[in-house]
Write a protein that holds these residues in place. Structure first.
Motif, PDB file in Angstrom:
ATOM      1  N   ARG A 242       1.154   3.982  -3.028  1.00 31.27           N
ATOM      2  CA  ARG A 242       0.910   5.397  -2.704  1.00 31.27           C
ATOM      3  C   ARG A 242       2.096   6.254  -3.131  1.00 31.27           C
ATOM      4  NH1 ARG A 242       1.894   8.080   2.646  1.00 31.27           N
ATOM      5  NH2 ARG A 242       0.689  10.000   2.634  1.00 31.27           N
TER       6      ARG A 242
ATOM      7  N   ARG B 187       0.834  -1.201   0.000  1.00 27.97           N
ATOM      8  CA  ARG B 187       0.000   0.000   0.000  1.00 27.97           C
ATOM      9  C   ARG B 187       0.873   1.257   0.000  1.00 27.97           C
ATOM     10  NH1 ARG B 187      -3.460   0.993   5.180  1.00 27.97           N
ATOM     11  NH2 ARG B 187      -1.346   1.324   5.870  1.00 27.97           N
ATOM     12  N   GLU B 188       1.928   1.260   0.815  1.00 28.05           N
ATOM     13  CA  GLU B 188       2.837   2.406   0.862  1.00 28.05           C
ATOM     14  C   GLU B 188       3.561   2.589  -0.472  1.00 28.05           C
ATOM     15  OE1 GLU B 188       2.961   4.687   2.957  1.00 28.05           O
ATOM     16  OE2 GLU B 188       2.742   3.952   4.991  1.00 28.05           O
TER      17      GLU B 188
END
Length: 176
Positions: free
Chosen positions: A65, A61-62
């Motif tokens: 992003r 997810r990081e």
């Protein structure tokens, strides 16, 4: 004597009474029950193995992003014709910053997960972070993200967008 009238048929013999006295009631044997439990246990084990690792999911997810933020900053750099860089915070800080963007820019400066660390391997001396523009063609760049013992790479060949990929053994770094 049975007739064609409803309810006049002969009653069926019940197990345990009269004719069915020698028969035992049919049920599950212990072996059948154990086989069913084993099948359920194997199924539960397979489901548990199929569930994603929470730390891996957080790192993915990081990375996704960050790739989106880098592309946003790259577009802003090209639109304003100003150089923009992404610079990871020095350890043990858990953030990053974009230099060269407008003061009112909505770009964040922190990770969603405080355990994430970033490293820019092959960084040119005196040039902090990753160059995002304003040139249309940039040198290939990569960022290694770490969370616990997991690593992912966010990279661009200079022409295409930043993408997330697993860190292979050939391009892994000792990283800080």
């Amino acid at each position: 004597m049975p007739t064609s009238a409803p309810g006049s048929e002969a009653p069926l013999p019940r197990p345990g009474l009269g004719e069915g006295r020698g028969r035992r009631a049919r049920g599950c044997t212990l072996i059948e029950l154990m086989v069913v439990l084993m099948v359920v246990a194997i199924g539960a084990g397979l489901v548990a193995l199929a569930l994603p690792d929470p730390a891996s999911r957080r790192l993915e997810r990081e990375a996704d992003r960050l790739a989106a933020l880098l592309e946003l900053a790259r577009a802003e750099s090209r639109a304003t014709a100003l150089p923009v860089r992404w610079v990871p915070a020095e350890a043990p800080a858990t953030g990053f910053r974009f230099t060269g963007v407008r003061r009112d820019s909505p770009l964040p400066d922190r990770w969603l997960d405080d355990g994430v660390r970033a490293d820019v391997p092959g960084r040119v001396a005196g040039v902090p972070g990753v160059v995002l523009g304003p040139q249309a063609i940039l040198p290939p760049q990569r960022i290694v993200l770490r969370l616990d013992d997991r690593r992912l790479e966010v990279a661009s060949d200079g022409l295409g967008p930043f993408t997330v990929r697993p860190l292979s053994a050939t391009n892994s770094t000792g990283g800080s």
